[in-house]
Design a protein around this motif. Structure first.
Motif, PDB file in Angstrom:
ATOM      1  N   TRP A  73      51.388  35.557  45.094  1.00 26.01           N
ATOM      2  CA  TRP A  73      50.167  35.361  44.299  1.00 26.01           C
ATOM      3  C   TRP A  73      49.280  36.603  44.237  1.00 26.01           C
ATOM      4  O   TRP A  73      48.413  36.678  43.388  1.00 26.01           O
ATOM      5  N   HIS A  74      49.462  37.553  45.144  1.00 23.19           N
ATOM      6  CA  HIS A  74      48.570  38.718  45.219  1.00 23.19           C
ATOM      7  C   HIS A  74      49.259  39.889  44.529  1.00 23.19           C
ATOM      8  O   HIS A  74      50.051  40.617  45.122  1.00 23.19           O
TER       9      HIS A  74
ATOM     10  N   TRP B  55      36.286  29.561  42.367  1.00 21.37           N
ATOM     11  CA  TRP B  55      37.044  28.324  42.410  1.00 21.37           C
ATOM     12  C   TRP B  55      36.850  27.629  43.748  1.00 21.37           C
ATOM     13  O   TRP B  55      36.305  28.211  44.702  1.00 21.37           O
TER      14      TRP B  55
ATOM     15  N   LEU C  97      41.117  29.694  51.786  1.00 18.34           N
ATOM     16  CA  LEU C  97      41.170  30.708  50.739  1.00 18.34           C
ATOM     17  C   LEU C  97      40.043  30.462  49.744  1.00 18.34           C
ATOM     18  O   LEU C  97      39.947  29.379  49.160  1.00 18.34           O
TER      19      LEU C  97
ATOM     20  N   SER D 291      38.649  31.957  46.213  1.00 21.95           N
ATOM     21  CA  SER D 291      39.141  32.813  45.139  1.00 21.95           C
ATOM     22  C   SER D 291      38.369  32.528  43.871  1.00 21.95           C
ATOM     23  O   SER D 291      37.652  31.537  43.753  1.00 21.95           O
TER      24      SER D 291
ATOM     25  N   VAL E 245      37.878  41.116  50.677  1.00 20.59           N
ATOM     26  CA  VAL E 245      38.244  40.627  49.354  1.00 20.59           C
ATOM     27  C   VAL E 245      39.382  41.472  48.793  1.00 20.59           C
ATOM     28  O   VAL E 245      39.353  42.701  48.870  1.00 20.59           O
TER      29      VAL E 245
ATOM     30  N   SER F 195      40.827  42.301  45.275  1.00 24.69           N
ATOM     31  CA  SER F 195      40.364  42.148  43.891  1.00 24.69           C
ATOM     32  C   SER F 195      41.409  42.658  42.902  1.00 24.69           C
ATOM     33  O   SER F 195      42.445  43.196  43.285  1.00 24.69           O
TER      34      SER F 195
ATOM     35  N   GLN G 222      43.405  40.980  40.923  1.00 26.29           N
ATOM     36  CA  GLN G 222      44.672  40.255  40.997  1.00 26.29           C
ATOM     37  C   GLN G 222      44.957  39.568  39.672  1.00 26.29           C
ATOM     38  O   GLN G 222      44.044  39.157  38.964  1.00 26.29           O
TER      39      GLN G 222
ATOM     40  N   HIS H 221      45.934  36.586  37.300  1.00 24.40           N
ATOM     41  CA  HIS H 221      45.900  35.131  37.285  1.00 24.40           C
ATOM     42  C   HIS H 221      46.340  34.669  35.906  1.00 24.40           C
ATOM     43  O   HIS H 221      45.687  34.932  34.900  1.00 24.40           O
TER      44      HIS H 221
ATOM     45  N   ALA I 180      41.155  38.325  38.835  1.00 22.16           N
ATOM     46  CA  ALA I 180      41.039  37.383  39.951  1.00 22.16           C
ATOM     47  C   ALA I 180      40.783  38.129  41.260  1.00 22.16           C
ATOM     48  O   ALA I 180      41.072  39.315  41.391  1.00 22.16           O
ATOM     49  N   PHE I 181      40.223  37.413  42.206  1.00 23.67           N
ATOM     50  CA  PHE I 181      40.011  37.976  43.544  1.00 23.67           C
ATOM     51  C   PHE I 181      40.284  36.879  44.571  1.00 23.67           C
ATOM     52  O   PHE I 181      40.185  35.686  44.284  1.00 23.67           O
ATOM     53  N   TYR I 182      40.645  37.297  45.769  1.00 25.05           N
ATOM     54  CA  TYR I 182      40.995  36.384  46.851  1.00 25.05           C
ATOM     55  C   TYR I 182      40.302  36.839  48.128  1.00 25.05           C
ATOM     56  O   TYR I 182      40.186  38.038  48.402  1.00 25.05           O
TER      57      TYR I 182
END
Length: 795
Positions: free
Chosen positions: A82-83, A528, A552, A554, A580, A582, A584, A586, A602-604
């Protein structure tokens, strides 16, 4: 001689396709494909048990085999999946890396004690593919103790299955009447399509389903001219193994094939018992293997795959609102399903242009060229669908006229004659039914069409031109060559995208920043819901977690003036900055914007809950305004709870909340979002399983800024949503686990800069009434069930 050259070319195309898939099998890192860890886990569990896994062997868990857990850790799965900016560990792919991985792995030849758990897909997926993989892995393990060798051998079995499917596709095309060189180009186009290369390169039951669907359709088409026992036996065995591989593909293939068997007697005047006998003989392997699934694996193992009463809940609840809402829902979602599958969205994107864990977009030449390619594919898909629908309608009208004139046996035989098209149309119908009944809760993807990819491409190459009455051999050949040209072009760029995704330079790392600059008005993105960071999160997002759970947080950042913000910051409890990752990719963001470049927003941020106190915790996020020392909030803030009491707060926290300051405002029940309930003058009575919508407003003072809101149902916290202006709020209260009785709903808010929550004035109540859902209670109009802010939790 020309036929021999065409056959040789087809075999060469299948071989090249297999080599490309084999390259992908070794090039895509371990477990970097959707759900591969779970599929491998199920198969290796059978390998370890030396028998089929049964539901009685334990409770379903996520990943239960020590072999799978070891490979997940050793391959650094959670950091990479996912990253999109994370790359494989240093040295991955080298002999020394895999030797080190083997040296620390559990011994393949030493039986491991049962864990008391079974993989979570055991109750929903039949055993066929996993048993085949387990036998294959056991055979390979006779010659080696290497877990790496066994893993990649399991992948290569899927490559071999795809090559077999392509062979059946070629001979089926010949028997349908396609020109030989069109058939060669068609098979090559399928084999080199990035979807085929990717799906065939990892451990996935759709590969066996593709081979068996292709084999069954080949024998069914052959049956039109050759009714030998060998043909019937091939069809029976193909359907039998397909029955315990994927139920939906079995149903879509078996019904038209069995109809053809029943109607394929040479003399229509012969007695019907012979037809029944032949159908029974063809069904015998399927019934035998399905009996093993039902009576040995478990009687309830088919739940969740085909339609069950629980699947129809959504549609039944819409129907309870009346005929007009039901018609509106069916019309809108039928169009939505078509658009999702053939135009744009998750399904179309993952069929044509996205691989990996939905995080590796295929970009042909450039972003602008890729956008043009997507438009062309979308338009071609729509035109093909219209032409095939016209062909089906025209043929139906002709057959109906034939039946009216008294030739109904001939009409039936003609209608059953094309098992390929009939199976595909039935499969499309099944997908539409599932989509409508569940509101696409299974999130349809491109790989769901993979076993019928041959029939899909036939619609473009063969059936659509026939709708125009053009029977020239040059047209199917030209269309097949067009598909092949696309597959060749996309295949090269797909390989480059995969190489960049996993082996290219790392573009970003984890950063921890606190917004030291001032926060200016405006929303810079969306945060989210906080979820469990373990692999394969549950479908319903929890709100309460036990201490020590890794979470998580995100979200996505909106592009600003063509540039992404330079700093994204995630803060826990308004004081602790979280590292973080960043920029990413999605998929849903990119597809919603119709531009894959917008997907890289996206960021996680991973949160450790070790040491956090019981009670509510707040996650906020900020994005720096480009070129300025200022930040904007990423709306909304998210609340989660730490509790050890199965989702209910302990008495100590309840006492603290009871003393919370009261903020002016009001709250009331607003409607029903799921299930059935009766609202009368503010009082709510609901059957178990209903989901109730509560909404209200906050009287804000000038110096108080609410940034998050949540509900307390007796002692259980439930997430709420705050409007962007901060003056209104809403939330959905699920009742599926609530016992009959009276419940009190209170709303709490967290203020900016305040360490403790405050209670919003006003309390609502509802009562759970004993009985089955839907008995005697009716929901309000659809407007009462709407989501006022578009960000309510799904229940």
């Amino acid at each position: 001689m020309s036929n021999a050259r065409a056959t040789t070319a087809a075999l060469l195309a299948i071989l090249v396709s297999g080599l490309v898939s084999a390259y992908w099998a070794f090039h895509v890192p371990i477990f970097q494909a959707p759900d591969e860890p779970a599929h491998f886990d199920y198969a290796i569990s059978i390998y370890n048990a030396h028998r089929l896994v049964r539901l009685s062997d334990g409770k379903p868990g996520w990943i239960v085999s020590p072999y799978t857990n070891y490979l997940l850790r050793a391959s650094d799965f959670e950091r990479i999946a996912w990253h999109s900016s994370m790359r494989v560990p240093a040295g991955y792919g080298t002999q020394s890396f895999f030797s080190h991985l083997d040296s620390n792995a559990p011994n393949l030849h030493t039986p491991l004690a049962p864990t008391g758990e079974i993989n979570y897909i055991v109750p929903t997926y039949p055993f066929g593919f996993y048993a085949l993989e387990a036998v294959w892995m056991h055979t390979v393990a006779l010659f080696t103790g290497s877990i790496v060798t066994v893993f990649f051998a399991a992948r290569l079995l899927c490559v071999l299955l795809t090559m077999a499917a392509l062979g059946f596709n070629y001979w089926t095309a010949i028997r349908l009447g396609l020109p030989r060189w069109a058939s060669v180009a068609l098979v090559a186009a399928i084999g080199l399509l990035p979807l085929t290369s990717f799906v065939s390169s990892y451990i996935q039951p759709d590969n066996l389903a593709y081979a068996l669907v292709s084999a069954a359709l080949f024998f069914a088409v052959t049956l039109r001219r050759n009714r030998s026992p060998v043909t019937l036996c091939g069809l029976a065995l193909s359907l039998g193994f397909l029955a315990v591989t994927k139920y939906q593909f079995f149903l879509a293939t078996a019904v038209p094939s069995l109809a053809l068997v029943a109607l394929s007697l040479r003399n229509g005047r012969r007695s019907g018992w012979l037809s029944a006998l032949r159908v029974g003989a063809v069904l015998l392997p399927s019934l035998a293997l399905l009996s093993v699934q039902r009576f040995y694996v478990d009687a309830s193992s088919t739940r969740g795959v085909l339609l069950t009463p629980s699947h129809s809940d959504y549609l039944l609840n819409i129907a309870a609102l009346g005929a007009r809402p039901l018609f509106a829902y069916l019309a809108a979602n039928t169009v939505g399903a078509f658009s999702e599958c053939f135009n744009t969205g998750l399904c179309a994107a993952t069929f044509w242009q996205v691989v990996g864990w939905f995080d590796t977009p295929i970009v042909i030449v450039s972003a602008n060229v890729e956008r043009i390619m997507r438009v062309i594919i979308s338009l071609a898909s729509i035109v093909t669908a219209i032409l095939v629908a016209y062909l089906v309608a025209r043929n139906f009208s002709r057959l109906l006229a034939c039946a009216v004139r008294g030739h109904w046996r001939a009409a039936l035989r003609a209608a059953a004659g094309d098992s390929v098209l009939n199976s595909y149309l039935l499969f499309v119908g099944l997908i539409l039914v599932l989509y409508l009944m569940t509101n696409n809760s299974f999130a349809i993807e491109g790989r769901h069409w993979y076993p019928f990819i041959f029939a899909s491409f036939l619609c473009f190459v063969w059936y659509a031109p026939r709708a125009l009455g053009r029977r020239k051999t040059a047209i199917p050949t030209a269309l097949a060559i067009t598909l092949l040209a696309y597959s060749l072009l996309a295949s090269g760029y797909a390989a480059a995208s995969v190489s960049q995704r996993y082996y290219g330079p790392q573009t970003t790392g984890f950063v921890s920043e606190y917004p030291l600059g001032r926060v200016v008005p405006g929303s810079a993105g969306v945060l989210w819901s906080v979820v469990d960071a373990r692999y394969h999160a549950v479908s319903e997002t929890p709100f309460s977690y036990s201490p020590g759970t890794r979470l998580l947080a995100s979200g996505g950042v909106f592009p600003s003036e063509g540039r992404f913000p330079t700093v994204t910051s995630v803060v826990l409890d308004q004081r602790v900055a979280i590292p973080v990752l960043s920029n990413q990719y999605h998929l849903r963001v990119g597809e919603a914007a119709h531009d894959f470049r917008n997907g890289y927003d996206a960021f996680y941020a991973f949160l450790s809950t070790r040491g956090l106190r019981d009670g509510p915790h707040l996650v906020t996020a900020y994005a720096q305004v480009p070129g300025r020392n200022a930040f904007q909030s990423i709306f909304p803030a998210r609340v989660f709870f730490i509790t050890e009491n199965d989702g209910s707060l302990p008495p100590s926290i309840m006492r603290v909340l009871a003393k919370a300051p009261i903020l002016g405002g009001e709250m009331a029940a607003a409607g029903v979002c799921k299930g059935t309930a009766l609202l009368d003058r503010g009082d709510v009575s609901a059957r178990p399983g209903a989901a109730l919508l509560f909404a209200g407003r906050i009287d804000r003072a000038a110096n108080l800024q609410p940034i998050a809101v949540w509900f307390l149902v007796n002692s259980r916290p439930v997430p709420g949503r705050l409007a962007s202006g901060g003056g209104s709020f809403a939330g959905i209260v699920p009742t599926v686990d609530l016992a009959p009785g009276l419940y009190r709903v209170a709303a709490y808010a967290i203020l900016k800069g305040a360490p403790r929550p405050v209670r919003i004035g006003g309390v609502a109540r509802f009562r759970i009434v004993p009985g089955k859902p839907g008995a005697g209670l009716q929901p309000r109009a659809p407007a009462a069930c709407s989501d006022p802010f578009g960000q309510l939790a799904q229940v």
